[in-house]
Design an enzyme around this catalytic site. Structure first.
Site, short mmCIF file in Angstrom:
data_model
loop_
_atom_site.label_atom_id
_atom_site.label_comp_id
_atom_site.label_asym_id
_atom_site.label_seq_id
_atom_site.Cartn_x
_atom_site.Cartn_y
_atom_site.Cartn_z
N ASP A 112 42.74 37.74 39.48
CA ASP A 112 41.74 38.48 40.26
C ASP A 112 41.43 37.74 41.55
OD1 ASP A 112 39.50 40.70 40.11
OD2 ASP A 112 38.56 38.88 40.90
N TYR B 251 38.29 36.25 49.52
CA TYR B 251 38.35 34.93 48.87
C TYR B 251 39.22 33.94 49.66
CZ TYR B 251 36.46 37.29 44.69
OH TYR B 251 35.71 38.02 43.81
N LYS C 15 40.83 43.15 46.63
CA LYS C 15 39.69 44.03 46.94
C LYS C 15 39.56 44.30 48.44
CE LYS C 15 37.46 41.69 43.05
NZ LYS C 15 37.71 40.24 43.12
N HIS D 280 35.24 46.33 47.15
CA HIS D 280 34.55 45.10 46.71
C HIS D 280 33.05 45.32 46.52
CE1 HIS D 280 35.00 40.45 46.96
NE2 HIS D 280 34.03 40.77 46.15
N1 LIG Z 1 33.50 41.55 42.50
C1 LIG Z 1 32.62 40.65 42.81
O1 LIG Z 1 31.71 40.86 43.61
C2 LIG Z 1 32.71 39.29 42.14
C3 LIG Z 1 31.60 38.40 42.20
C4 LIG Z 1 31.71 37.19 41.54
C5 LIG Z 1 32.87 36.86 40.85
N2 LIG Z 1 33.93 37.74 40.83
C6 LIG Z 1 35.20 37.40 40.11
O2 LIG Z 1 34.90 36.91 38.81
C7 LIG Z 1 35.46 35.62 38.65
C8 LIG Z 1 34.65 34.77 37.69
O3 LIG Z 1 33.32 34.65 38.09
P1 LIG Z 1 32.69 33.28 38.67
O4 LIG Z 1 33.74 32.53 39.36
O5 LIG Z 1 31.49 33.69 39.44
O6 LIG Z 1 32.14 32.50 37.41
P2 LIG Z 1 32.45 32.30 35.85
O7 LIG Z 1 33.84 32.68 35.54
O8 LIG Z 1 31.34 32.92 35.08
O9 LIG Z 1 32.26 30.74 35.73
C9 LIG Z 1 33.15 29.84 36.35
C10 LIG Z 1 32.59 28.43 36.14
O10 LIG Z 1 32.61 28.10 34.75
C11 LIG Z 1 33.39 26.92 34.55
N3 LIG Z 1 34.21 27.15 33.34
C12 LIG Z 1 35.38 27.82 33.25
N4 LIG Z 1 35.80 27.87 31.98
C13 LIG Z 1 34.88 27.22 31.24
C14 LIG Z 1 34.75 26.94 29.86
N5 LIG Z 1 35.68 27.36 28.98
N6 LIG Z 1 33.68 26.25 29.43
C15 LIG Z 1 32.73 25.82 30.32
N7 LIG Z 1 32.78 26.07 31.65
C16 LIG Z 1 33.85 26.77 32.10
C17 LIG Z 1 34.23 26.75 35.80
O11 LIG Z 1 34.46 25.38 36.08
P3 LIG Z 1 35.96 24.78 36.16
O12 LIG Z 1 36.68 25.52 37.25
O13 LIG Z 1 35.73 23.35 36.47
O14 LIG Z 1 36.58 24.99 34.80
C18 LIG Z 1 33.37 27.37 36.89
O15 LIG Z 1 32.44 26.45 37.40
C19 LIG Z 1 35.52 35.10 40.09
O16 LIG Z 1 36.34 33.96 40.23
C20 LIG Z 1 36.00 36.32 40.81
O17 LIG Z 1 37.40 36.49 40.62
C21 LIG Z 1 33.84 38.94 41.45
#
Ligand SMILES: NC(=O)c1ccc[n+]([C@@H]2O[C@H](COP(=O)([O-])OP(=O)(O)OC[C@H]3O[C@@H](n4cnc5c(N)ncnc54)[C@H](OP(=O)(O)O)[C@@H]3O)[C@@H](O)[C@H]2O)c1
Length: 320
Positions: free
Chosen positions: A46, A51, A80, A113
């Site tokens: 994704d 990004y 997106k 997006h």
């Molecule tokens: N459409 C939108 O508007 C939108 C908005 C926000 C996000 N997104 C998408 O959703 C994805 C995920 O959301 P996010 O990046 O906001 O946050 P998330 O996936 O909820 O959390 C990521 C964080 O959790 C840590 N992590 C990963 N695996 C873990 C585990 N098994 N145990 C403990 N901690 C863990 C990661 O650190 P490490 O990297 O150090 O493992 C990172 O700091 C984004 O990357 C993006 O692709 C889309």
């Protein structure tokens, strides 16, 4: 082994777990993470125009295609449409840029997006500012943007199309005029924002829900961090279940979502956690434990998009 993908309303399959790539802008970190994910068996990535890492992802995909480790049809890539491309005729321009950077002929999923549009002003970078240094709001009808999205399916640039950060009223506007029904709505969704109402609404219309920030985005930028906000990964019920099932806390959170038929896109750049986050298909939470987790919902949104408040399509005022 439980099912690993969902069949979308157009017959295409979307893997239930994908690698999230937001905030991964260092080229080496991005490329190493994609390699670690592909080697671990991920077949869903994704990303987004905004990004600023599509080119690094494209490089690694080419590397794997050329080495014969991966075929184009093996991998599901989502990107997106950015907010400054909402006018119908600009949609093909934005996806063309993404495809060029990704070195692909098509993406598997293309999403609007955000429902909020901004106009280019030459000031403010990704979030253009007007003459008063306020976001340069542009009010393009969502139905017009959707017509542009349908166009990129017809041209072959996207296999499936959908939306992100849309509320029910906005989905409804599109649904009423759509020749191609959105395949997914990607929204914030985790233990403390379970989105049950939106999920049911989408399901009735044959639209899947993709959960962004499935761990509650613990490393989200400071402007989205409220003092004292609870941390999803510290939830005591999920922690107890991790002990019970001999799994990590993260795996319990992901399993809870995919067991509800919600697609998840956890972000990680750590090879160990990248692997861990995909190992969620070989165990099942009991009905009782699913109910215990359901009871933890706090209807708590971390991504409030407050800078867009006042825009006619600001999406987050609708009751949860
Ligand atoms: N459409 C939108 O508007 C939108 C908005 C926000 C996000 N997104 C998408 O959703 C994805 C995920 O959301 P996010 O990046 O906001 O946050 P998330 O996936 O909820 O959390 C990521 C964080 O959790 C840590 N992590 C990963 N695996 C873990 C585990 N098994 N145990 C403990 N901690 C863990 C990661 O650190 P490490 O990297 O150090 O493992 C990172 O700091 C984004 O990357 C993006 O692709 C889309």
């Amino acid at each position: 082994m439980a099912k690993q993908s969902l069949t979308l309303n157009n017959g295409h399959k979307m893997p239930l777990v994908g690698l999230g790539m937001w905030q991964v802008t260092s080229p080496e970190e991005c490329k190493d993470s994609i390699r670690a994910a592909l080697d671990a068996g991920y077949r869903h990535i994704d990303t987004a125009y905004a990004y600023q890492n599509e080119a690094f992802i494209g490089e690694v995909l080419q590397e794997y295609f050329t080495a014969g480790k991966l075929k184009r049809e093996d991998i599901f890539v989502t990107t997106k449409l950015w907010v400054t491309y909402h006018e119908k005729d600009r949609v093909p321009l934005c996806i063309a840029e993404s495809l060029k950077r990704l070195q692909l002929d098509y993406v598997d999923m293309y999403l609007i997006h955000l429902p909020v549009g901004l106009r280019e002003t030459g000031k403010g970078g990704l979030f253009p500012l007007d003459e008063n240094n306020k976001p340069a709001f542009q009010d393009v009808l969502l139905t017009d943007t959707w017509k542009g999205m349908e166009q990129v399916v017809r041209s072959g640039q996207a296999r499936s199309i959908g939306v992100s950060n849309f509320n029910m009223e906005q989905i409804d506007k599109i649904y009423k005029i759509a020749e191609i029904i959105p395949a997914t709505n990607q929204v914030e969704c985790h233990l403390y924002l379970q989105q049950e109402k939106l999920f049911r609404f989408l399901k009735e219309r044959g639209i899947t829900l993709t959960a962004y920030s499935p761990f509650g985005s613990p490393a989200r930028p400071a402007y989205l961090q409220e003092e004292g906000a609870p941390r999803v990964l510290d939830d005591p019920v999920a922690k107890d279940l991790a002990t019970k099932y001999k799994r990590s806390v993260g795996q319990i959170h992901l399993r809870y979502l995919i067991q509800r038929d919600i697609i998840v896109i956890p972000k990680s750049t750590n090879p160990g956690r990248i692997q861990e986050n995909l190992k969620v298909f070989d165990f099942e939470l009991s009905g009782d434990d699913m109910s215990k987790l359901a009871a933890q919902d706090k209807k708590l949104r971390f991504f409030t998009g407050l800078q867009f408040k006042g825009h006619p399509e600001y999406p987050f005022d609708e009751p949860l």
